[in-house]
Design an enzyme around this catalytic site. Sequence first.
Site, PDB file in Angstrom:
ATOM      1  N   SER A 135       0.967  -1.466  -0.289  1.00  0.00           N
ATOM      2  CA  SER A 135       0.113   0.197  -0.008  1.00  0.00           C
ATOM      3  C   SER A 135       1.376   1.699  -0.093  1.00  0.00           C
ATOM      4  O   SER A 135       0.216   2.157   0.008  1.00  0.00           O
ATOM      5  CB  SER A 135      -0.953   0.068   1.130  1.00  0.00           C
ATOM      6  OG  SER A 135      -1.558  -0.939   0.885  1.00  0.00           O
ATOM      7  N   GLY A 136       2.212   1.201  -0.523  1.00  0.00           N
ATOM      8  CA  GLY A 136       2.914   2.211  -0.184  1.00  0.00           C
ATOM      9  C   GLY A 136       4.083   2.143   0.732  1.00  0.00           C
ATOM     10  O   GLY A 136       4.904   3.742   1.016  1.00  0.00           O
ATOM     11  N   THR A 137       4.620   1.035   1.361  1.00  0.00           N
ATOM     12  CA  THR A 137       4.672   1.262   2.398  1.00  0.00           C
ATOM     13  C   THR A 137       7.012   1.728   2.212  1.00  0.00           C
ATOM     14  O   THR A 137       7.345   2.428   2.555  1.00  0.00           O
ATOM     15  CB  THR A 137       5.471  -0.290   2.965  1.00  0.00           C
ATOM     16  OG1 THR A 137       4.211  -0.731   3.095  1.00  0.00           O
ATOM     17  CG2 THR A 137       6.247  -0.880   3.832  1.00  0.00           C
ATOM     18  N   THR A 138       6.984   1.138   0.840  1.00  0.00           N
ATOM     19  CA  THR A 138       8.646   1.820   0.457  1.00  0.00           C
ATOM     20  C   THR A 138       8.585   2.901   0.798  1.00  0.00           C
ATOM     21  O   THR A 138       9.427   3.577   1.078  1.00  0.00           O
ATOM     22  CB  THR A 138       8.750   0.631  -0.814  1.00  0.00           C
ATOM     23  OG1 THR A 138       9.187  -0.835   0.002  1.00  0.00           O
ATOM     24  CG2 THR A 138      10.830   0.864  -1.008  1.00  0.00           C
ATOM     25  N   ARG A 181      -5.026   2.531   0.442  1.00  0.00           N
ATOM     26  CA  ARG A 181      -4.517   2.455  -0.766  1.00  0.00           C
ATOM     27  C   ARG A 181      -5.908   1.498  -1.727  1.00  0.00           C
ATOM     28  O   ARG A 181      -6.119   1.031  -1.082  1.00  0.00           O
ATOM     29  CB  ARG A 181      -2.825   1.631  -1.742  1.00  0.00           C
ATOM     30  CG  ARG A 181      -3.161   2.139  -2.636  1.00  0.00           C
ATOM     31  CD  ARG A 181      -2.208   0.346  -3.271  1.00  0.00           C
ATOM     32  NE  ARG A 181      -0.966   1.277  -4.890  1.00  0.00           N
ATOM     33  CZ  ARG A 181      -0.067   0.140  -5.294  1.00  0.00           C
ATOM     34  NH1 ARG A 181       0.545  -0.520  -4.377  1.00  0.00           N
ATOM     35  NH2 ARG A 181       0.122   0.680  -6.457  1.00  0.00           N
ATOM     36  N   HIS A 228       2.897  -3.989   9.754  1.00  0.00           N
ATOM     37  CA  HIS A 228       2.529  -4.663   9.077  1.00  0.00           C
ATOM     38  C   HIS A 228       1.091  -4.996   9.652  1.00  0.00           C
ATOM     39  O   HIS A 228      -0.028  -5.233   9.609  1.00  0.00           O
ATOM     40  CB  HIS A 228       1.934  -5.719   7.887  1.00  0.00           C
ATOM     41  CG  HIS A 228       3.320  -4.544   6.783  1.00  0.00           C
ATOM     42  ND1 HIS A 228       2.484  -4.476   6.579  1.00  0.00           N
ATOM     43  CD2 HIS A 228       4.010  -5.838   5.780  1.00  0.00           C
ATOM     44  CE1 HIS A 228       3.702  -3.885   5.036  1.00  0.00           C
ATOM     45  NE2 HIS A 228       4.494  -4.791   4.286  1.00  0.00           N
ATOM     46  N   ARG A 279       7.566  -2.205  -8.287  1.00  0.00           N
ATOM     47  CA  ARG A 279       6.772  -1.770 -10.250  1.00  0.00           C
ATOM     48  C   ARG A 279       6.636  -0.976 -10.653  1.00  0.00           C
ATOM     49  O   ARG A 279       7.694  -1.170 -11.958  1.00  0.00           O
ATOM     50  CB  ARG A 279       6.033  -3.274  -9.539  1.00  0.00           C
ATOM     51  CG  ARG A 279       5.318  -3.937 -10.659  1.00  0.00           C
ATOM     52  CD  ARG A 279       3.702  -5.383 -10.473  1.00  0.00           C
ATOM     53  NE  ARG A 279       2.664  -4.491  -9.891  1.00  0.00           N
ATOM     54  CZ  ARG A 279       2.808  -4.057 -11.273  1.00  0.00           C
ATOM     55  NH1 ARG A 279       2.150  -4.323 -12.259  1.00  0.00           N
ATOM     56  NH2 ARG A 279       1.299  -3.381 -10.592  1.00  0.00           N
ATOM     57  N   GLY A 333       5.007   2.444  -9.245  1.00  0.00           N
ATOM     58  CA  GLY A 333       4.297   3.895  -8.014  1.00  0.00           C
ATOM     59  C   GLY A 333       3.198   3.835  -9.553  1.00  0.00           C
ATOM     60  O   GLY A 333       3.405   5.232  -8.856  1.00  0.00           O
TER      61      GLY A 333
END
Length: 336
Positions: A78-81, A166, A144, A302, A304
């Site tokens: 869900s946008g962690t990185t 997300r 998480h 991947r 984004g």
Amino acid sequence: MSKSGSFSQPPWLLEDEIPQECKNLLSTLPKEKGWCEPHLYQYQGFWRPAWLFSNALACQKHYQAQNTDILLVTAPKSGTTWLKSLAFTILNRKLYPPTHNHHPLLTKNPHELVPFLELNIDFENNKPPPMPNNNVDRRLYSTHFSYVSLPNSAKSSACKLIYICRDPKDAFISLWHFSNKRRTPEMGTISLEEAFELFCRGVSLGGPFWDHVVGYWQESLKAPDKILFLKYEEMIEQPNIHIKRIADFMGCPFSAEELEASSGNIVDEIAHLCSFNNLTSLEVNKNGISSAGGLRFDIFFRRGITQDWKNYLTPDMVDRIDRLTAEKFQGSELKL
């Protein structure tokens, strides 16, 4: 050697190599076939693989949150990185200016700079995760964990939580791709249709997805000073506004001097440093390998973008997941 690195077997496949106490607990829990793990087990209403149980239970039992801690919380994919890179850069901008040639993000993956509470934790010796290249005054972790599974000290202390959610359709597509990259050649791939059915039933890593999101949304309404609730799609549209929101929430707002510096607006600099295009161009993220599980860092990146689901889901799939979302979010006033 596996494709995951120097590990003979990826850790997520080794159900037998967990403490007996965890095996005893797992034997009492509902289980389902995993997307890339042998099984997922339902605990406290959410699904997680066997290999994470030992650390997760230790974390719940032993993690003592400090009032100055900041936890970055997400449902998987869900946008962690991105959130890790932004929070780390904002918090440490005095020590590491975003334009510095030796900024840690240039040589380290965001997951190395902001450790997961559930991974690589020596709680038996009462040692929290190491804080590489981090601000010595503030501990920055990620997790998480669902809200119900969050360690009690994180709930009762004054530590702050930043949650990003997300569109479930994009989260599903990202998780499907991610899971297939973690499957061994012998396992083959999990089909879109099989993964979709499991996701809609709530059987996914950290799922049910909707319960995870609603849990933090409801708590953010009760305690907006403790939980900042962000939406991935809104951050993509207006990154600078949300970078400022994150800085304000963490207690390190940008000064007028930072925003008006003749050398450049620091918010623009942070947005560029942490952008998908910049991070994916770095050698560490193209060819680096994680010490936690031997995963290649490139699988965390991947496309984004938003609405990639349009390239994969059938109209019937879209209708089903949208109806599920409306049903799960009913009464919450939350819209994605």
